[in-house]
Design a protein around this motif. Sequence first.
Motif, PDB file in Angstrom:
ATOM      1  N   CYS A  83      -0.844   1.392 -11.422  1.00  0.00           N
ATOM      2  CA  CYS A  83      -0.448   0.756 -10.166  1.00  0.00           C
ATOM      3  C   CYS A  83      -0.633  -0.753 -10.288  1.00  0.00           C
ATOM      4  O   CYS A  83      -1.555  -1.228 -10.962  1.00  0.00           O
ATOM      5  N   GLU A  84       0.249  -1.469  -9.612  1.00  0.00           N
ATOM      6  CA  GLU A  84       0.196  -2.923  -9.614  1.00  0.00           C
ATOM      7  C   GLU A  84       0.283  -3.411  -8.163  1.00  0.00           C
ATOM      8  O   GLU A  84       1.070  -2.888  -7.378  1.00  0.00           O
ATOM      9  N   ALA A  85      -0.537  -4.379  -7.827  1.00  0.00           N
ATOM     10  CA  ALA A  85      -0.518  -4.919  -6.468  1.00  0.00           C
ATOM     11  C   ALA A  85       0.453  -6.090  -6.389  1.00  0.00           C
ATOM     12  O   ALA A  85       0.612  -6.843  -7.355  1.00  0.00           O
ATOM     13  N   SER A  86       1.069  -6.226  -5.252  1.00  0.00           N
ATOM     14  CA  SER A  86       1.945  -7.379  -5.029  1.00  0.00           C
ATOM     15  C   SER A  86       1.878  -7.747  -3.559  1.00  0.00           C
ATOM     16  O   SER A  86       1.232  -7.078  -2.759  1.00  0.00           O
ATOM     17  N   GLY A  87       2.586  -8.792  -3.207  1.00  0.00           N
ATOM     18  CA  GLY A  87       2.500  -9.284  -1.836  1.00  0.00           C
ATOM     19  C   GLY A  87       1.294 -10.195  -1.693  1.00  0.00           C
ATOM     20  O   GLY A  87       1.113 -11.134  -2.470  1.00  0.00           O
ATOM     21  N   TRP A  89      -1.688  -9.577  -2.347  1.00  0.00           N
ATOM     22  CA  TRP A  89      -2.700  -9.398  -3.396  1.00  0.00           C
ATOM     23  C   TRP A  89      -1.997  -9.182  -4.717  1.00  0.00           C
ATOM     24  O   TRP A  89      -0.760  -9.078  -4.755  1.00  0.00           O
ATOM     25  N   SER A  90      -2.746  -9.090  -5.788  1.00  0.00           N
ATOM     26  CA  SER A  90      -2.114  -8.978  -7.097  1.00  0.00           C
ATOM     27  C   SER A  90      -3.050  -8.292  -8.072  1.00  0.00           C
ATOM     28  O   SER A  90      -4.227  -8.049  -7.779  1.00  0.00           O
ATOM     29  N   ARG A  92      -3.595  -5.403 -11.533  1.00  0.00           N
ATOM     30  CA  ARG A  92      -3.554  -3.974 -11.794  1.00  0.00           C
ATOM     31  C   ARG A  92      -4.648  -3.283 -10.991  1.00  0.00           C
ATOM     32  O   ARG A  92      -5.756  -3.812 -10.873  1.00  0.00           O
ATOM     33  N   THR A 111       1.128  -4.734  -0.866  1.00  0.00           N
ATOM     34  CA  THR A 111       2.004  -3.714  -1.453  1.00  0.00           C
ATOM     35  C   THR A 111       1.383  -3.183  -2.731  1.00  0.00           C
ATOM     36  O   THR A 111       0.789  -3.941  -3.508  1.00  0.00           O
ATOM     37  N   VAL A 113       2.613  -0.908  -6.000  1.00  0.00           N
ATOM     38  CA  VAL A 113       3.720  -0.304  -6.737  1.00  0.00           C
ATOM     39  C   VAL A 113       3.122   0.516  -7.866  1.00  0.00           C
ATOM     40  O   VAL A 113       2.364  -0.015  -8.691  1.00  0.00           O
ATOM     41  N   ALA A 122       6.526   2.684  -4.083  1.00  0.00           N
ATOM     42  CA  ALA A 122       5.817   1.545  -3.508  1.00  0.00           C
ATOM     43  C   ALA A 122       5.381   1.890  -2.088  1.00  0.00           C
ATOM     44  O   ALA A 122       6.055   2.649  -1.385  1.00  0.00           O
ATOM     45  N   SER A 124       3.390  -0.111   1.336  1.00  0.00           N
ATOM     46  CA  SER A 124       2.849  -1.369   1.856  1.00  0.00           C
ATOM     47  C   SER A 124       2.059  -1.119   3.133  1.00  0.00           C
ATOM     48  O   SER A 124       2.302  -0.143   3.853  1.00  0.00           O
TER      49      SER A 124
END
Lengths: 686, 284
Positions: A83-87, A89-90, A92, A111, A113, A122, A124
């Motif tokens: 899983c990878e965070a985005s938005g 936060w960031s 792995r 988010t 993913v 994904a 959110s």
Amino acid sequence: MGIGCPPGLSGDPERARRRLLFCGLLPVIALLVAGCADSSSSDVKDLSDPASAPVISLTADPPSISANDFTDLNWSVTNAASCEASGAWSGRKALSDSETVGPLTQTSKFTLVCNGPGGSAAQSVTVTVTAAPPPPAITNFTPTSGPVDTTVTITGANFSGTTAVAFNRKVTSFTVDADTRIFATVPSGATTGGITVTTGAGTDTSGADFTVTTAPPGTKAGDNDGDGMADAWELAIGFDPSDGSDAGRDTDGDGFSNLEEFQAGTDPHDATDGKPPPQSVLRGPYLQQGTPTSVIIKWRTDHPTTSGIYYGTAADALTADTASDTVTTEHELLISNLQPDTRYYYKVGNFYSALVSSGSAYPFSTAPTPGTPKPTRIWVIGDSGTANDNARAVRDAYKGYTGARGTDLWLMLGDNAYGDGTDGQYQDAVFDMYPELLRQTPLWSTLGNHDGHTASSDTQTGPYYDIFTLPTNAEAGGLASGTEAYYSFDYANVHFICLNSYDIDRSPNGAMMTWLQNDLAATDRQWVIAFWHHPPYSKGSHDSDSESALRDMRENALPILESFDADLVLSGHSHSYERSFLIDGHYGRSDTLTAAMIRDGGDGRETSDGAYDKPGVAGIPNQGAIYAVAGSSGKNSGGPLNHPAMFISLNTLGSMVLDVTGNRLDAIFLDDAGSVQDQFTIIKGP
Amino acid sequence: MRRVILTDKRWRRLLALLMAVCWAAPVTLGAHADVDARVAALDRQIAANLRNGELYLKRAELHRLHQDWDVALADYQRAEQLTPDLEVDFYRGRMWLDAGRLDLAKSALDHFLRIKPNHANALRVRARVLARRGDRLAAAADLSKALARLHKPTPDLYLERAQLLVSAGSAHIDGALRGIDQAIARFGPLVTLIQFAVDVETNRGHHMAALARIHTLPDVVKQLPTWMARRGDILLVAGHRKEAKVAYTAALTAIKRLPTQRRRTRAVVTLENRLRLLVTQAAY
């Protein structure tokens, strides 16, 4: 050692046996855990199904916060390999975890993913950040003046969530009646100044000052309609504090007027509660925070009631009083506006009268004006909390020794109530052991490790912190520390410093040592006496070479104390009496003591080697200090008793008695039979 | 130099035996003996009441104090089995923190806080676990939650949070100082809080802000020679040499006004010597 076996300590066969037993069981536990893992193997197979896409559960707790606050993100994912965070936060992320994010200043979308053999998915979650609530605003307060315990109505806006109300920086109890109104009580020790209301959004201080007045003797504060029922009580039970006629009514029709119910501490809306039996004092009264102009008196009653103290300068003329309308079994009142170095007499009671069962009036004396070199007697006991014949013998030996001289103040060096410092153990080891002295002489204490089993200095909770009311705001001299865990006070020409050696940061740059440095820089008293529980030097039942608390205090507190020429350091913990030569600069293990560190290697006795002399000669800026372990006031536990810094080491029950007169300090160790087993004198220069 | 070692008369005949025992025993004999006695008392109570979870929890806490982690763990587990509502995960987490097993401590406290998210003590303990793991922001967040829930928080906890934020990087310094200001609003201008703020402002080169902080100290502190000297130090670094000299001179004057005995302490003598050098040798 088995898998995951915790690192252990060596040397104790019984502990080693237990550890082996436990570690031997670990492989079995591991197999059981593995078995549990096997039982879920079908889930693993599902994960490999190419038709199964990742399933993500991602939540925020709470989902809505105020600006600059934090929230917890919680997630769990199935059918995924990564899983990878985005938005907002960031990075792995693990497949199941939680994370605190913030401080957030705006609404943020987080988010996650995730990818697996079945594809990617994904999810959110949006954390709503609301604008910080508006800060409180005080528009008015009434009355604008009054004595301690007056109920003040503060009006304004944005009072919801109020965390503190203060009168000229003296924090007090309060009730938020509405977003626009607070009822607050003028606290003991308050002085004329602005009223401050603090919420999470900020602080506002009234434009005008509240004037703190002195209540004339015989009058009660906080009763604006003069009907005899306290304002706070009337508000609490729904009466109108401006209606003077409600005192004579019998609201619940039980035959007792509202005023009688108030005086008795019963509910005026409950016809079934009847009239309570007479009050009895179960604990105390006992004196705390004695100063030249004030003292705090605490006591416990068997039934909840209001509180009152009736006092005066003659036992048969208790012409003044102070009272509280709060109904409680744990009574605490401050008497202020007293005269320095004056003998008073007092009785405890309720809002209206002294308790009949309180007997004759008890005497106490206020402290002299700070700096005045008044002859001062101090009783020092350590590790006294055994509640047995040992403690009684030590107590009676001192009682016989001091006789009519009396005691100006006394110190407890911690472990005041074995084994865990519970309320019941304090009753046995302190309140039932020293009732007479408690009533007449202010007691100052430091926290011992056994007291700390049930108390926390971080949270200021537990029996120790409930029982003692210690200075936080320099009420008795010294510098404010903001905590009862460490504090200072003055008596005559002596500055006393109490440190915490158990559950507070003892590091050189920690809050306590920072405060100590400043407190010492600020005092101009002639004598400095410090006390805490864990001794910097001991080879008794504890070893200052090997135990961290003892070492920390030696390495971190002593250099500061000695740089300001402290004279005497008292501690307990080891259940023995150990007393040093006049020494300076010894901060290492016992085997690092050098002859140069011993300022005076004599016995300190005028009749033999001579008193320890600290002449204060220019160019010799530090003259040394005496370190005493006085932890045998309840039990003696032996040990090697061979620390090289010590002139004398005794495995004997007893206590210390200090007499400070001008530039002279005389100290003795008094054993449980009333014999003086050690004595020394320090003479200071100008 | 003379030294006296005496023993109680009642024990003289047993002196040799006692000394042998003392030398052979661990250095913390007294402490351990005390804990052992209390464990033995609980052993007896448990033997008489095998289904009382509270007794196991009490014994586990004694084993924790004794650093007997494995035996403590077994008692925690038994206590939890017998009385599930004893908050055992909190105690277990605290034990793992004492033992330096930070992952296990976090796991236990995470689990506990999922059930009781407002438990101030657990938040405080987890903050220390997180701090020792290097997760300073999360630790600060836990302390914030704990502070909001404590009836009588201490200035030390506010300082602990501020130290965490400062050590988390320059982006968090303003937040740290906001926390200090919250504490000042609550406790008043404590020297511990203001000294921290002065240090932070000085370290990041905000000299005027540092001076403003000093100005908020209580008069009794502000007028101490040490703080006058500190003010001079900041002025000097900020390039205000003349004002620095005035501050140093005022500090020297304040020293001269101290009572003789206090003036001759090592701390004051050291400060006085430094100030004399600064006043006479620095180029103003």
